[in-house]
Design a protein around this motif. Structure first.
Motif, short mmCIF file in Angstrom:
data_model
loop_
_atom_site.label_atom_id
_atom_site.label_comp_id
_atom_site.label_asym_id
_atom_site.label_seq_id
_atom_site.Cartn_x
_atom_site.Cartn_y
_atom_site.Cartn_z
N ASP A 88 -15.37 -12.07 -3.39
CA ASP A 88 -16.39 -11.13 -3.85
C ASP A 88 -16.05 -10.72 -5.29
O ASP A 88 -15.04 -10.05 -5.53
CB ASP A 88 -16.39 -9.90 -2.93
CG ASP A 88 -17.52 -8.92 -3.25
OD1 ASP A 88 -18.07 -8.99 -4.36
OD2 ASP A 88 -17.84 -8.09 -2.38
N HIS A 89 -16.91 -11.13 -6.23
CA HIS A 89 -16.61 -10.89 -7.65
C HIS A 89 -16.76 -9.41 -8.02
O HIS A 89 -16.31 -8.99 -9.09
CB HIS A 89 -17.53 -11.74 -8.53
CG HIS A 89 -16.92 -12.12 -9.84
ND1 HIS A 89 -16.22 -11.22 -10.63
CD2 HIS A 89 -16.89 -13.29 -10.52
CE1 HIS A 89 -15.80 -11.83 -11.72
NE2 HIS A 89 -16.20 -13.09 -11.69
N ARG A 90 -17.35 -8.61 -7.16
CA ARG A 90 -17.38 -7.16 -7.41
C ARG A 90 -16.00 -6.57 -7.28
O ARG A 90 -15.69 -5.52 -7.85
CB ARG A 90 -18.33 -6.47 -6.43
CG ARG A 90 -19.79 -6.88 -6.54
CD ARG A 90 -20.60 -6.25 -5.42
NE ARG A 90 -20.10 -6.63 -4.09
CZ ARG A 90 -20.59 -6.16 -2.94
NH1 ARG A 90 -21.61 -5.29 -2.95
NH2 ARG A 90 -20.08 -6.56 -1.80
N ALA A 125 -27.14 -12.34 -0.15
CA ALA A 125 -28.02 -11.44 -0.90
C ALA A 125 -27.27 -10.30 -1.58
O ALA A 125 -27.71 -9.79 -2.61
CB ALA A 125 -29.09 -10.86 0.04
N THR A 126 -26.13 -9.90 -1.02
CA THR A 126 -25.45 -8.70 -1.53
C THR A 126 -24.09 -8.96 -2.15
O THR A 126 -23.57 -8.10 -2.87
CB THR A 126 -25.28 -7.67 -0.40
OG1 THR A 126 -24.45 -8.23 0.63
CG2 THR A 126 -26.62 -7.29 0.20
N ILE A 127 -23.47 -10.11 -1.87
CA ILE A 127 -22.13 -10.36 -2.38
C ILE A 127 -22.18 -11.44 -3.46
O ILE A 127 -22.46 -12.61 -3.17
CB ILE A 127 -21.17 -10.80 -1.25
CG1 ILE A 127 -21.03 -9.68 -0.21
CG2 ILE A 127 -19.80 -11.15 -1.82
CD1 ILE A 127 -20.14 -10.04 0.95
N SER A 155 -12.47 -4.07 0.79
CA SER A 155 -13.92 -4.08 1.01
C SER A 155 -14.60 -3.25 -0.07
O SER A 155 -14.03 -2.26 -0.57
CB SER A 155 -14.28 -3.50 2.39
OG SER A 155 -13.71 -4.27 3.42
N PHE A 156 -15.82 -3.65 -0.42
CA PHE A 156 -16.61 -2.90 -1.39
C PHE A 156 -17.41 -1.85 -0.64
O PHE A 156 -18.16 -2.17 0.28
CB PHE A 156 -17.54 -3.85 -2.14
CG PHE A 156 -18.22 -3.22 -3.32
CD1 PHE A 156 -17.59 -3.15 -4.56
CD2 PHE A 156 -19.50 -2.69 -3.21
CE1 PHE A 156 -18.21 -2.57 -5.65
CE2 PHE A 156 -20.13 -2.11 -4.29
CZ PHE A 156 -19.49 -2.05 -5.52
N ASP A 157 -17.27 -0.59 -1.02
CA ASP A 157 -17.92 0.50 -0.29
C ASP A 157 -18.67 1.40 -1.26
O ASP A 157 -18.26 2.52 -1.55
CB ASP A 157 -16.88 1.30 0.49
CG ASP A 157 -17.52 2.33 1.41
OD1 ASP A 157 -18.71 2.16 1.77
OD2 ASP A 157 -16.84 3.31 1.77
N ILE A 213 -18.84 -18.98 3.34
CA ILE A 213 -19.54 -17.75 2.97
C ILE A 213 -18.71 -16.55 3.40
O ILE A 213 -18.24 -16.49 4.55
CB ILE A 213 -20.94 -17.70 3.61
CG1 ILE A 213 -21.78 -18.86 3.08
CG2 ILE A 213 -21.64 -16.38 3.31
CD1 ILE A 213 -23.16 -18.94 3.71
N VAL A 214 -18.53 -15.59 2.49
CA VAL A 214 -17.73 -14.40 2.78
C VAL A 214 -18.35 -13.64 3.96
O VAL A 214 -19.56 -13.47 4.06
CB VAL A 214 -17.66 -13.49 1.54
CG1 VAL A 214 -16.92 -12.19 1.86
CG2 VAL A 214 -16.96 -14.22 0.39
N ASN A 215 -17.48 -13.20 4.85
CA ASN A 215 -17.92 -12.46 6.04
C ASN A 215 -17.93 -10.96 5.72
O ASN A 215 -16.88 -10.33 5.65
CB ASN A 215 -16.94 -12.76 7.19
CG ASN A 215 -17.40 -12.18 8.51
OD1 ASN A 215 -18.58 -11.90 8.70
ND2 ASN A 215 -16.46 -12.01 9.42
#
Length: 438
Positions: free
Chosen positions: A410-412, A233-235, A290-292, A372-374
């Motif tokens: 994570d493409h972000r 849902a978020t990544i 990590s995305f923060d 799936i990314v953890n």
């Protein structure tokens, strides 16, 4: 005075726990230090020992209930000691007696209803009557006390008019008896078959299809579901696959494996790939981040988690600071974590702080998959089976051990070029493992 047993705090981040299993029942004695219960947190399960010797007087919280840290779970004390102000828990899974009795009565009734009241017949006579479609109430019995025997049914069948004779297959006869269907009422071309009986049976009489089984989620499976749902849902993740020639890596592993065996350590492809990924991070630091919210956190240490399949789910303990450890140290630490994961002895610290994950399904023969990314990690590397394939090398076709490495990022954090560059560096190191020495 009774001593309360409370939900322990088993880690800095633990707020609630679930009683996965009580090892003792009310009224049983327990020694100090003996395992009293198993508690499941959002990450692990723990054996909780009794704080003192005594008797388990009262269980306040049943298995399967999620309660906050510090809440009273049970009371210990001396045998026969009263526990005031605490209601006994409702017994779970106790079926009312009445429905059972009714069900038994109905079953008995269905058996007794096979023949009209007062009518008696031998089993063989009943079988022949079913097969011939004969109503036993029309047959006169010549056996003891008027019991209908074989010769009575056969004589009736021989003397009955053609309209009374109904040829029935054994399977149809059994189905008719089970469903209470009168085969004489079935219009069929020739012999009555089982399909004719089922068609004539009322829907309520037909045996119900096997029921679905509902499996309650275990605490571990709940956490897996929540984290995977959060990830999807978020990544915004993107998958990248790349063919890798394992020829040099297989030779490298054979040599280091022999040396590791001398020191009592088994070195696998997973251990080598952990070192390779830690080295590749030097060239693409975003793979270990990590995305923060309004920032991207580049982690100083490469803490690589290895997915471990356990009963009921999946655990991902991680080896801290892989970039600073030797291959031998990585192998030793990884195998310790794997053993503890499978025996339920992992510490919370072993599950926290991961920055990159490797998951290997090669032993099952997978050729490609999309892990799936953890969260909150940026990448996960999937390792597939090694298969001998014909490949072109210097203008010639040769057979090489090939595998596909599947990276999900994570493409972000990582654009396509960055993710592909990281995976290409992993391939370069795998195909030239001596580069790890530089």
């Amino acid at each position: 005075m009774a001593t309360p047993v409370t939900m322990p705090k088993l880690g800095l981040t633990m707020n609630t726990g679930v009683i996965s299993r009580w090892n003792k029942k009310e009224g049983e004695s327990v020694a100090k230090g003996e395992i009293l219960m198993v508690v499941a947190t959002d990450k692990l399960t723990f054996d909780v020992v009794s704080p003192e010797a005594g008797t388990l007087l009262r269980i306040v919280v049943p298995e399967g209930k999620d309660v906050p840290v510090g809440e009273v779970l049970a009371y210990l004390g001396q045998a026969g000691e009263a526990v005031s102000g605490v209601a006994a828990p409702e017994a779970a899974g106790t079926a009312p007696a009445a429905p059972t009795s009714v069900a038994s009565a109905e079953k008995a009734s269905s058996r007794s209803a096979a023949l009209p009241a007062g009518l008696r017949a031998t089993p063989l006579a009943r079988k022949i009557a079913r097969e011939e479609g004969i109503d036993l109430s029309a047959v006169a019995g010549s056996g003891p006390e008027g019991r209908i025997v074989r010769k009575d049914v056969e004589a009736f069948a021989a003397s009955a008019p053609e309209s009374r004779k109904i040829k029935t297959s054994p399977a149809a006869a059994k189905a008719a008896a089970d469903l209470g269907v009168d085969v004489s009422s079935i219009a069929a071309d020739g012999r009555v078959m089982k399909a004719d009986v089922l068609k004539a049976a009322s829907p309520a009489s037909v045996k119900a299809a096997p029921k679905d089984v509902r499996l309650p989620l275990t605490p571990m499976r709940k956490v897996i579901a929540e984290r995977m749902s959060l990830s999807k849902a978020t990544i915004p993740s993107v998958a990248y696959d790349m063919d890798v020639d394992f020829t040099a890596l297989a030779e490298f592993r054979a040599k280091v494996k022999a040396e590791g065996a001398k020191r009592g350590v088994k070195i696998s492809y997973n251990h080598i790939l952990m070192k390779i990924c830690a080295a590749a991070v030097k060239d693409v630091p975003l793979a270990n981040s990590s995305f923060d919210g309004d920032a991207i956190v580049l982690h100083g240490n490469v803490n690589i988690g290895l997915a471990v399949a356990v009963d009921g789910g999946l655990l991902v303990p991680n080896v801290k600071a892989v970039q600073e450890k030797s291959l031998l140290e990585v192998a030793e630490e990884t195998e310790r974590l794997v053993d503890q994961a499978r025996s339920g002895k992992l510490a919370l610290e072993d599950m926290q702080g991961g920055t990159f994950t490797i998951t290997n399904l090669g032993m099952f023969g997978t050729k490609s998959f999309t892990p799936i990314v953890n969260p909150p990690e940026a990448c996960i590397l999937g390792v597939n089976t090694i298969t001998e394939k014909p490949v072109a090398v210097d203008g010639a076709v040769v057979i090489r051990p090939m595998s596909v490495l599947s990276l999900v990022a994570d493409h972000r954090i990582l654009d396509g070029a960055e993710a592909a560059r990281f995976l290409a560096r992993v391939r370069e190191l795998a195909e030239n493992p001596w580069l790890l020495l530089l």
